[in-house]
Design a protein around this motif. Structure first.
Motif, short mmCIF file in Angstrom:
data_model
loop_
_atom_site.label_atom_id
_atom_site.label_comp_id
_atom_site.label_asym_id
_atom_site.label_seq_id
_atom_site.Cartn_x
_atom_site.Cartn_y
_atom_site.Cartn_z
N THR A 79 0.83 -1.20 0.00
CA THR A 79 0.00 0.00 0.00
C THR A 79 0.86 1.26 0.00
O THR A 79 0.56 2.24 -0.70
N GLU A 101 1.83 5.77 -1.68
CA GLU A 101 1.65 6.80 -0.67
C GLU A 101 1.48 8.18 -1.29
O GLU A 101 0.61 8.96 -0.90
N ILE A 145 -1.94 8.46 -2.85
CA ILE A 145 -2.97 8.54 -1.82
C ILE A 145 -3.01 9.93 -1.21
O ILE A 145 -4.08 10.52 -1.02
N THR A 146 -1.82 10.50 -0.93
CA THR A 146 -1.75 11.85 -0.36
C THR A 146 -2.33 12.88 -1.32
O THR A 146 -3.08 13.78 -0.91
N GLU A 162 -6.11 12.65 -1.27
CA GLU A 162 -6.68 13.22 -0.06
C GLU A 162 -6.67 14.74 -0.11
O GLU A 162 -7.63 15.40 0.34
#
Length: 217
Positions: A185, A189, A192-193, A196
């Motif tokens: 995962t 990162e 994903i950041t 978000e």
């Protein structure tokens, strides 16, 4: 992270009992820790020992108490191995004992996934192939090692015969690279950041603390 698994050569221990459940692999009486390690001594405790947890004596008839199988890193198991409850310490116990690979005709499906999450390779081979490999191992007294090649997805028997197997590609690559699910995962990162941050700008209320939502500050 776990040790990468590419090609493993080691002693194989035959334990072809059918329907071995997770309570046999690691009895509830052995679950005295919340850590993910230290369960090796409790592996197959009901079969390995002839006395209670506080005063143990090895059962000399059990395969893992005999040389060279007590140094085994590959387990040859029976059909429906690790059925029953979704007890992740079953994998931890196998791993802590020293097993890198379990070969069986079939597995409990939760245990199967847990193996790959914890750096253990679960290989499914047909009944007759597992039995044939076990016969070869037993004929040599366990001295002839087994090779499990995850790069080519083959098990090489003591006589040199190769038995192919299949495994999901994401599981295979994770084991070869020594990654667990968290490591896999974290490869994403930055993506994903970024997501978000975009979502926080687009829907800021979603990211507010619970007490501040809907005017409840």
């Amino acid at each position: 992270m776990s040790a990468p698994f590419r090609v493993h050569r080691g002693i194989a221990a035959p334990l072809l009992r059918v329907n071995v459940d997770t309570d046999c692999i690691i009895p509830g009486s052995e679950l005295l820790s919340v850590a993910k390690s230290g369960f090796g001594d409790g592996l197959f405790a009901g079969w390995r020992y002839v006395k209670g947890p506080g005063d143990r004596a090895e059962n000399p008839e059990f395969v893992l108490n005999r040389e060279p199988y007590r140094r085994a890193t590959i387990l040859l198991a029976g059909r429906n191995f690790a059925c029953g409850s979704s007890r992740e310490p079953a994998v931890w116990a196998l791993r802590d004992f020293g097993f890198r690979c379990v070969i069986a005709p079939s597995f409990g499906f939760i245990f199967y996934a847990n193996c790959f999450k914890n750096g253990v390779l679960a290989v499914e081979l047909a009944d007759e192939r597992v039995e044939d490999v076990a016969r070869q191992v037993e004929a040599s007294g366990g001295r002839d090692p087994l090779t499990v090649d995850l790069e080519r997805c083959v098990v090489v028997a003591p006589d040199g015969g190769e038995h192919g197997f299949t495994v999901a590609e994401n599981f295979r690559i994770a084991l070869i690279e020594g990654r667990d699910f968290i490591d896999s995962t974290l490869q994403f990162e930055s993506a994903i950041t970024a997501f978000e941050e975009r979502d926080r700008r687009r829907r800021p209320w979603i990211h507010e603390p619970p007490g501040r939502r809907s005017g409840l500050a």
